[in-house]
Design a protein around this motif. Sequence first.
Motif, PDB file in Angstrom:
ATOM      1  N   GLU A  76      20.298 -12.813-113.026  1.00 26.59           N
ATOM      2  CA  GLU A  76      20.352 -14.241-112.724  1.00 26.59           C
ATOM      3  C   GLU A  76      21.046 -15.013-113.842  1.00 26.59           C
ATOM      4  OE1 GLU A  76      20.065 -17.581-110.632  1.00 26.59           O
ATOM      5  OE2 GLU A  76      19.106 -15.755-109.875  1.00 26.59           O
ATOM      6  N   ARG A 112      21.515  -8.321-105.868  1.00 28.89           N
ATOM      7  CA  ARG A 112      20.081  -8.565-106.087  1.00 28.89           C
ATOM      8  C   ARG A 112      19.210  -7.501-105.428  1.00 28.89           C
ATOM      9  NH1 ARG A 112      19.320 -13.738-108.199  1.00 28.89           N
ATOM     10  NH2 ARG A 112      21.190 -15.048-108.061  1.00 28.89           N
ATOM     11  N   ASP A 120      26.413 -12.027-104.230  1.00 23.13           N
ATOM     12  CA  ASP A 120      25.207 -12.433-104.956  1.00 23.13           C
ATOM     13  C   ASP A 120      23.972 -11.789-104.337  1.00 23.13           C
ATOM     14  OD1 ASP A 120      22.794 -14.145-105.538  1.00 23.13           O
ATOM     15  OD2 ASP A 120      24.237 -15.163-106.817  1.00 23.13           O
TER      16      ASP A 120
END
Length: 735
Positions: free
Chosen positions: A290, A88, A84
Motif C-alpha cells: 500500500e 493485492r 492494483d
Amino acid sequence: MKQITLFFFMFLIAFSVFSQDDFVKKDLKVGLVLSGGGAKGFAHIGVLKVLEEAGIRVDFIGGTSMGALIGGLYASGYNARELDSIVRILEFNKILQEEIPRKAKPFFEKENGERYIVSLPVRNKKVSLPVALAKGQSALNKLSILTQHVTSIDDFNNLPIPFLCIGTDIETGEEVILNKGFLPEALRASSAFPTLFEPVEIDGRVLLDGGITNNFPVNEVINMGADIIIGVDVQGGLSNRSEVDNAIKVIDQVVSFSMNNVNIEKITLVNLYLKPNVNGYNVVSFDKLEEIIREGERTARLQFNDIVKIAQQQVNPSQIAKKRIELPNTFVCENIEIEGNTSYTRDYVLNKLKIKNHEKIPFSKFIDGVDNLSATGNFHNILYKLIPSENGYIIKMKLKENEVKTITQLAAHYDELYKSSVIFNVTTKNLFFKNDMLSTDLIIGDNIRYNLNYFVDNGFNWSVGFKSRYNSFNSNIRLTDDDRVNKINVNYRDFTNQFYLQTVYSRKFALGIGLEHKYINAFTETIVDNPIADELSFNKNHYLNFISYLKFDSFDHKYFPKEGFYFIGDYRWYLAATRNTYDFKPFAQLKGKIEYAHTILNKSTIHLITEAGFTFEESNNRVLEFHLGGYGDNFINTFIPFFGFDFADLSDRTFLKSTFILRQEIYNKNYLTFTANAARVEKNVLKDSNLFDNTKFGYALGYALDTFVGPIEVNYSWSPKNNNNHWYFNLGFWF
C-alpha cells in the motif's frame, strides 16, 4: 508582376496554415519504461493511475524484472485499477515460498513428505545447494492465468500495447531482448532475481533477471518507435554497509553496482523522469504494498501538469486498450496436447490434471489440476495454453522435467514415546521405470527405525507399491491379564513389508489392496519366563495378512488444519502366523477415522475426530488388541492416542473414540488449544453395554507454534476418571 507577387504571397500563407495544421495533427507516440526493483516496483501501479487520469495513451512499454511484470500485464490489457487489485490478492510471499495448496499434493506426499526441514538436491552424485529459494512455478502459474486472454499472441508487438522486456544470459552475461514467445515465460525470466527464483530456459538460453544487464530499457523502447519517453525508476541506489544486513540485500547491492552509472546515461534520453522515493524499502518488502503504490502516485502527481501537456499532444489521448477476451467459467476440453514428458507417461500427467478429452470442466478445476501436477515436484516448468477451437478449447501443455532426480532431506524430532530422533531421507525418481519413486528414511536416536517406500504411479491405471518398515520403542504397558501386574516395561519391535496395488476412485479417494508380512516381537526383561531365557515374550510371531484401505485427505494443513475433511479406512485380515506363543486362529481387524475442520470468525477452528476399531473373531493375542492412551501423531499398528490416560492404558478388542478440538490462533501461527476426547474400549462396544456406559473422558489444554522445523507443542492433560495428570512436550515434524 504585381499579380505574380500577390499569388506567391497567398501561396506562402496557405502553405504556412497547412503546415501548422499538419503539425497539430501529428500524433505523439508515448513510450513507457519501467525499471526493476522487486517489491519497490509496486510504485509503477501508482504512476499508471496518474497517467490514466491525465489521459496519457501509452503506445509502447519496456520493462525489466518487476517493471516487466507490471508492464507486461498492462500491455496485455489490464488497467491500473485492475493491476492494483491483482497485486493485492497475489500473495507474493507465498509465491516466493512456492506454496502450493496442500489439496494439490499427491497422497504419497501428504503421508510421507511433510516432515522434513531441509531438502538438498543431488547433482553428479554430490549433495549440493538449491539454485534458488523457489523454482518459480507458482509465479508462472499465476502469470499464465492472468494472461490467458492473450495466449495466442506470440509476437509482443501484437499485444494491445506493444511490449518488450529484458533478460540476462547466465552463461555469457549478455542482455537478451524478449519480445516474442510465450508472455508468462518471458515475464518469469525477466524477473528471475538471483537466489530468489531459478533461471528460465528460453530457446536454448538460460536467463536470469534482466536487471543485471539492463534495468532501464530506454533505448529499446525508443527503437520501438516512441517519440517521447516517460521513465519510472524505482532502483534505490547503493546502500551503506549497515543496511546490507542479509543475503537478499547483499545480492541486491551487487546487482546495483553495474546499474547506477548506466542509468545516469539513460536518464538524459528520458523526456519525463519519475523517481519515487523507495529508499526505505527492499526487493522483498511485499508487506509494504500500500505504501509503495501510494509513493508512486505521489511522485507522478508532482509532475501532473507535465503529464497533461504530453497527453494534449496526442490525437487520441484517452487510454484505449483492446478489450480482453475473458475465458468462460467452464469449457469443453476438445483435446489435450502434451510434450516434454519423457520420464512420465501421458496417463500419469492426465491423472494429475484430473481431466479427460471431451469433458466439460470449470476453469478453476483446470488450474487445480496444474497445481496437482506442479505439486509432484517432477517438473521444472509447466507451460499451458488454451486455444479456442470449433467445439471447445485445445489445451496445449509444454513440460520441462526436473533434471534433479535425487534429493536428500532431514529433520529432527522429540516426543514422549520415541524420545530424541533425527531422520535422514534419500528420495530418487525414475530409478527403474517411468513414474517411479524410491524414498528411504533412516531414523536414529533413542529408538532406531527405518522406512522404505517404492511406488510406481500409473495415473488412471492401477499403481504398484512396496513398503518396508522397522519400528521400535520402549514403554511401560499393561499387556497381561495377570491382576498381580499393573504395568511392565515392554520393548516393542515391528518389522513390516507390504506389496500393494492402488488406484484413485472418483479422482478423490485412494483405494488400495495388497499382501503384508508383519513380524512383531513384544517382550520384557522385567520378568524372566524361565531360568534359561533372559526375557518374557508376549508376542514373537510372523504374520501373513491381506490388507485394503480407502483414503481421502482435503485438509489445508497436516498439523493445524483450518478447513477440510480427512478419512482413512483400514481392513487387515490375519491369514496365517508362526504360532510361537499362542494358538493362532485367522481373524480380521477394521479401523477407521473421520476428521472435519472448519474455521469460524477467521481465527477459531473447530476440529472434530471420530475413530473406531473392531476385531472380528477371537484373536487370543493381547498385543494386537487396540491400545488407547498418550499423545502422538506417529503411533503404529493398534496404538491410538487418547488424552487423560498414559500410553496404552486402555486395551481391548474394540473401541469407539470421539475428539473435539477448539484451536484459537492468537497471532500468526501461534495457537491455544482445548481438547476433549471420550472413548469406550471393550470386547464389543456395540453389544456389551449401552452406548454411553463405561465411557472414559480426557481433556487437554495446549499451546502450539507452527514453525519451519515443524510443530512445537506443550499439552497438559487430565481425566476425571483418575489422578494421572500429564505434561506432553513435542518438538518438530512427526515421523
